[in-house]
Design an enzyme around this catalytic site. Sequence first.
Site, PDB file in Angstrom:
ATOM      1  N   ASP A  11       0.829  -1.196   0.000  1.00 28.16           N
ATOM      2  CA  ASP A  11       0.000   0.000   0.000  1.00 28.16           C
ATOM      3  C   ASP A  11       0.867   1.251   0.000  1.00 28.16           C
ATOM      4  O   ASP A  11       1.861   1.331   0.715  1.00 28.16           O
ATOM      5  CB  ASP A  11      -0.878  -0.026   1.261  1.00 28.16           C
ATOM      6  CG  ASP A  11      -1.869   1.110   1.293  1.00 28.16           C
ATOM      7  OD1 ASP A  11      -2.772   1.095   0.464  1.00 28.16           O
ATOM      8  OD2 ASP A  11      -1.731   2.002   2.136  1.00 28.16           O
ATOM      9  N   GLU A  62       1.639  -0.460  -5.046  1.00 27.29           N
ATOM     10  CA  GLU A  62       0.718   0.613  -5.405  1.00 27.29           C
ATOM     11  C   GLU A  62       1.531   1.883  -5.585  1.00 27.29           C
ATOM     12  O   GLU A  62       2.220   2.325  -4.668  1.00 27.29           O
ATOM     13  CB  GLU A  62      -0.339   0.822  -4.307  1.00 27.29           C
ATOM     14  CG  GLU A  62      -1.433   1.759  -4.763  1.00 27.29           C
ATOM     15  CD  GLU A  62      -2.181   2.437  -3.616  1.00 27.29           C
ATOM     16  OE1 GLU A  62      -3.256   2.986  -3.861  1.00 27.29           O
ATOM     17  OE2 GLU A  62      -1.677   2.428  -2.476  1.00 27.29           O
TER      18      GLU A  62
HETATM   19  O1  ISL Z   1      -8.054   6.677  -2.986  1.00 24.14           O
HETATM   20  C1  ISL Z   1      -7.315   7.465  -3.495  1.00 24.14           C
HETATM   21  C2  ISL Z   1      -7.841   8.541  -4.315  1.00 24.14           C
HETATM   22  O2  ISL Z   1      -9.189   8.398  -4.429  1.00 24.14           O
HETATM   23  C3  ISL Z   1      -5.854   7.352  -3.426  1.00 24.14           C
HETATM   24  O3  ISL Z   1      -5.242   8.579  -3.337  1.00 24.14           O
HETATM   25  C4  ISL Z   1      -5.461   6.469  -2.272  1.00 24.14           C
HETATM   26  O4  ISL Z   1      -5.683   7.133  -1.084  1.00 24.14           O
HETATM   27  C5  ISL Z   1      -4.008   6.074  -2.396  1.00 24.14           C
HETATM   28  O5  ISL Z   1      -3.908   5.388  -3.599  1.00 24.14           O
HETATM   29  C6  ISL Z   1      -3.548   5.181  -1.246  1.00 24.14           C
HETATM   30  O6  ISL Z   1      -4.442   4.135  -1.095  1.00 24.14           O
HETATM   31  C7  ISL Z   1      -4.322   3.217  -0.054  1.00 24.14           C
HETATM   32  O7  ISL Z   1      -4.094   3.832   1.210  1.00 24.14           O
HETATM   33  C8  ISL Z   1      -5.157   4.704   1.635  1.00 24.14           C
HETATM   34  C9  ISL Z   1      -6.490   3.950   1.695  1.00 24.14           C
HETATM   35  O8  ISL Z   1      -7.524   4.845   2.010  1.00 24.14           O
HETATM   36  C10 ISL Z   1      -6.777   3.274   0.376  1.00 24.14           C
HETATM   37  O9  ISL Z   1      -7.964   2.540   0.450  1.00 24.14           O
HETATM   38  C11 ISL Z   1      -5.601   2.397   0.023  1.00 24.14           C
HETATM   39  O10 ISL Z   1      -5.816   1.741  -1.203  1.00 24.14           O
HETATM   40  C12 ISL Z   1      -4.806   5.274   2.982  1.00 24.14           C
HETATM   41  O11 ISL Z   1      -4.762   4.285   3.955  1.00 24.14           O
END
Ligand code: ISL
Length: 545
Positions: A174, A232
């Site tokens: 993540d 990601e």
């Molecule tokens: O969701 C986003 C934009 O709509 C992205 O910016 C997202 O926050 C980013 O890709 C990181 O995502 C991950 O960590 C986040 C979480 O909210 C997301 O669900 C997760 O995929 C923070 O914990």
Amino acid sequence: EAHREWWKEALVYQIYPASFLDSNGDGWGDIPGIISKLDYIKSVGANTIWLSPIYASPQRDMGYDVSDYLVNHTSDEHAWFKASRSSNENTKRGWYFWRPPKKSSDGSRRPPNNWKSIFGGSAWHYDEATEEYYLALFLPSQPDLDWTNEDMRQSIHDDIRFWLDRGVDGFRIDSMNLMSKYPDLPDAEITDPNEEYQSGDKWFASGPRMHEYLRELRTKVFDPYKAITVGELGFTKDVDSVSKYVSRSRHEINMLFTGDIVDLDFGATKFERDDFHPKNLRAVTEKWQTAMPKFDGWNTVYLDNHDSGRSLTRYASDAPEYRTHAAKLLAVYLTTLSGTLFLLAGQEIGMANLPKSMGIEHYLDVEGRNYYHKVLESRGGDVSKMENVMREMQLKARDHGRLPVQWSAATNAGFTELQAKPWMTINPDYKEWNVESQLDDPNSVLSFWKKSLAARMNRVDLFVYGTFESVPEAVPHDRVIAYKRTSPENGHEALVMLNFSDEANERSLPRERNWDVLRGNYPSVRRNGDDVVLRPWEAVVFLAE
Ligand code: ISL
């Protein structure tokens, strides 16, 4: 030519645990619910599962705020953070970013820099007891870990091994490229003078030690288990920087979620208006399909995840007259491209976003809600002025990717017990759109997905490892996306034509070969000499052997 690997051919099914299936009637999906559907997942054709977080969590960000274990940020209820905030001298103080306040000219305290959080507001939060600020790029309850701290890194490594010892095959990392920040945490450039806080991604994404941390993880932690990783990758979009993460010879991560494929309908920021046009999808598809082989990198193929609206609604059409064809067209697109394929639970039956008639009370996710309330405040709390924001939310809010899976036409869509209250609104279209009604229907979206996945596995030489060549548009910005895949083994070619449109479009077949129809989403293909007459949302795959 790409090396063949099991994980390149994997068909991955993403499960958002809260929304999958509730086995005990508390309204929340759970692990026994997932286990009870393993045969179903296998019958779809998927052979790998990605679980969104199942760790202990106060659930402020739906499990991505982890209170017991893992990566860029933890929950503020994690034992590490509790220790870290307990005093300035605690041994875990340096596991997070703590900085003293700055002073304004009037003597009042200010955050250490001007970064804004990804979910809105300042990224810094003041702790009264120790008189310092900590950094949290997402929610205030999700403090960022400081990866420069060696002890912290060792502890993360141990946590990862805990799961590897239990047999997981790999991880989605993540917010991967936020691990390394520029050490001085400099102020961001002022790009929006109307805002108090600015986007600091230049300084917090892909920082100077990024690749060192990844190589360390790979050699010390993942390699001994032959584990695979999907990173990601937000913010970083240029091919050169991306190649450094995923080029095989650099030995860092196996594949990426590049972010630009899910940003195609964003304006300056996510919820600003920018109409989707298939030309942008064509461009991003071509960009990564042609770039990755040049540096022996590997990508994922996906359109949906838990962080956006459903691609059917955003990029295609969920209008009743087109929905089935449009969902099948997306299945053809996804199953004929290079990369490891990811689909989000529910995509295989053509699940769509919540309808336009449903108001803000149905939206629960922090990102959308924070944005909505900020705009509402700036418009004097006048709800009647929020129409344009609701239009964007209906397309892009993360809630749509998190809707409970529609299993049947029973009350609560078979997601939970009849009397239970699901944690999230169920899309009222479930009576018509559900797994049960599609299982035995040979023309359903589900049956089409099964055939499409099988067809991909049947010709991995073409669809997974083949070279990619875009077929130029017939007129500027037409709505047909067409490309060829060529097998490196035998020179066989597949030609894919996708009509992203409510209208018919004609396209000519290249003359140099004899094209047979391999598959399509209409019962037959309509030809007019060398031309193919593509009906609304028609997708055809031709084969020349
Ligand atoms: O969701 C986003 C934009 O709509 C992205 O910016 C997202 O926050 C980013 O890709 C990181 O995502 C991950 O960590 C986040 C979480 O909210 C997301 O669900 C997760 O995929 C923070 O914990």
